[in-house]
Design an enzyme around this catalytic site. Structure first.
Site, mmCIF file in Angstrom:
data_model
loop_
_atom_site.group_PDB
_atom_site.id
_atom_site.type_symbol
_atom_site.label_atom_id
_atom_site.label_comp_id
_atom_site.label_asym_id
_atom_site.label_seq_id
_atom_site.Cartn_x
_atom_site.Cartn_y
_atom_site.Cartn_z
ATOM 1 N N LYS A 281 -7.625 8.704 -18.979
ATOM 2 C CA LYS A 281 -7.913 9.351 -20.256
ATOM 3 C C LYS A 281 -6.701 9.270 -21.191
ATOM 4 O O LYS A 281 -6.296 8.191 -21.572
ATOM 5 C CB LYS A 281 -8.371 10.790 -19.988
ATOM 6 N N ARG B 63 0.839 -1.211 0.000
ATOM 7 C CA ARG B 63 0.000 0.000 0.000
ATOM 8 C C ARG B 63 0.870 1.255 0.000
ATOM 9 O O ARG B 63 0.410 2.358 -0.275
ATOM 10 C CB ARG B 63 -0.960 -0.012 1.196
ATOM 11 N N ASP C 200 -6.371 20.580 -12.730
ATOM 12 C CA ASP C 200 -6.696 19.302 -13.368
ATOM 13 C C ASP C 200 -6.246 19.413 -14.826
ATOM 14 O O ASP C 200 -6.843 20.143 -15.613
ATOM 15 C CB ASP C 200 -8.202 19.035 -13.260
ATOM 16 N N TYR D 7 -15.121 19.176 -14.216
ATOM 17 C CA TYR D 7 -15.491 17.766 -14.177
ATOM 18 C C TYR D 7 -16.540 17.536 -13.072
ATOM 19 O O TYR D 7 -16.338 17.895 -11.911
ATOM 20 C CB TYR D 7 -14.247 16.896 -13.946
#
Ligand SMILES: Cc1ncc(COP(=O)(O)O)c(C=O)c1O
Length: 404
Positions: free
Chosen positions: A209, A47, A184, A104
């Site tokens: 994306k 992790r 972003d 977004y």
């Protein structure tokens, strides 16, 4: 090194006889170590780190212009939303976030829920109005609570309205007010726009994306050159556990190898389609009420986009389909015509998301959360890397059929 070379050559195993050309995938949840401070141990547990993350994390940081990407690699997250969540966590309890009116929708919904929970205050602004955003960040804007914001959240071009924000001016204004700037950069990618070089503190990505690029991975990333912000984002990822799987990290790096090529083709397709669509709107040969692309000379922020974006204007464009003439409810007629286009096209895939090799088309207002300021008949097109004439023929035929 040029980014086109960097994406291909960075993050390879050492050049030695019989070494693999690609870093293998490390499927492991733990790493060998005797003591908590075992000499030289860096990994500990899956992790906290995974060697498969290292390549994409260093490459993405280098692409975003971080000077020492080995020391400050990007941080991969399980999704773009997980990266956004971590970046918003940089705001203190009770802090205020200034965010574009159009951005977004997942990020906006998250901010709404944080506001409802009393964790953060949120101000939505027209990101193209630099003076109004500056006032909102300083806390001096009309209706804005007194006191500076904690974070100015930027997206440029915005989703789905493709407005362009003046990143350098807004970053400077936010820093003068003591606010952090998070950008972003999903739509533009670091090959087109590097917000950290314009002063931004943190860049977030939906790696899902363009970076991964094949619609087969969900992943996010946060990038910063600031050691303390990096430490806090890393701690957030480790404690909240939104980590990337090793297979996804492998696929993301594999996708990034062709980012420059894919983007070059997708952007040139988008520019050509925008030009043809705009001509067809102007001469009335297709039922179009609007065509928006930052590369079109009549885009309201075209000059700013040309100065701020390099090598292209992205590969997303929008159009508003004109409804039947004389229809009583023009918005409803435009939405119906747009739905008909999505039904008619054979090559464009109807679907949300963007940035894959395949071209996608969707009517944004089919989503309930989409703001009413987005026209009902607006179609968002994520332009892929197919032959532009096939994309054009299909789209033009779909628009003609919808007009009948
Ligand atoms: C601009 C932008 N940022 C962030 C996200 C969220 O990323 P993800 O879907 O990987 O969580 C998206 C997803 O559509 C997006 O378009």
């Amino acid at each position: 090194m040029h980014p086109e070379t960097l994406v291909v050559s960075a993050a390879r195993p050492a050049r030695q006889v019989d070494a693999p050309v690609n870093e293998p995938v490390h499927f492991t949840s733990t790493f060998v170590g005797w003591e908590p401070d075992s000499a030289g141990q860096r990994r500990l547990y899956g992790r906290m780190s995974n060697p498969t993350w290292d390549g994409p994390e260093q490459l993405l940081a280098a692409l975003e212009g971080v000077q020492d990407p080995a020391a400050q690699p990007a941080l991969l997250f399980s999704s773009g939303m997980a990266a956004i969540t971590a970046a918003l966590h940089l705001a203190p309890n009770g802090g205020r976030v200034v965010v574009p009116q159009h951005a977004y929708q997942g990020g906006i919904s998250l901010l709404d829920s944080l506001q409802q929970a009393g964790r953060l205050a949120v101000d939505r602004v027209d990101i193209t109005d630099t003076a109004a955003v500056t006032a909102a960040v300083a806390g001096t804007g009309a209706g804005s609570p007194a006191g500076p914001a904690s974070i100015l959240w930027l997206e440029s071009p915005t989703n789905p309205m493709l407005e362009v924000a003046d990143l350098a001016a807004l970053t400077q204004a936010a820093h003068a007010a003591g606010a952090l700037v998070v950008v972003d950069n999903t739509f533009a990618t670091p090959l087109v726009q590097r917000p950290l070089e314009l002063g931004a503190d943190v860049v977030v990505h939906s790696v899902t994306k363009y970076l991964a690029g094949h619609s087969d991975v969900v992943m996010g990333a946060a990038v910063t050159a600031d050691a303390e912000l990096h430490r806090r984002l890393h701690a957030h990822r480790t404690l909240h556990g939104a980590i990337a799987g090793p297979m996804e990290a492998f696929l993301a790096l594999r996708g990034m190898r062709t980012l420059a090529l894919r983007l070059e083709r997708a952007q040139s397709n988008a520019a050509e389609l925008a030009r043809r669509l705009e001509n067809a709107r102007a001469d009335g040969s297709l039922p179009l009420a609007a065509v928006t692309y930052p590369g079109l000379p009549d885009h309201p922020q075209h000059g700013l986009a040309a100065a701020q974006m390099h090598g292209g204007f992205g590969a997303v464009l929008t159009l508003v389909v004109a409804g039947a003439n004389g229809a009583g409810d023009a918005e409803a007629a435009s939405a119906a015509a747009a739905d008909a286009v999505v039904q008619q096209v054979r090559h464009w895939l109807p679907g949300t998301s963007l940035g894959g090799v395949e071209s996608l088309i969707e009517r944004r207002r089919r989503f309930e959360g989409e703001p009413a300021t987005v026209p009902s008949g607006l179609l968002r097109l994520s332009v892929g890397i197919e032959h532009v004439d096939d994309l054009w023929d299909d789209l033009a035929a779909g628009l003609r059929a919808a007009a009948r």
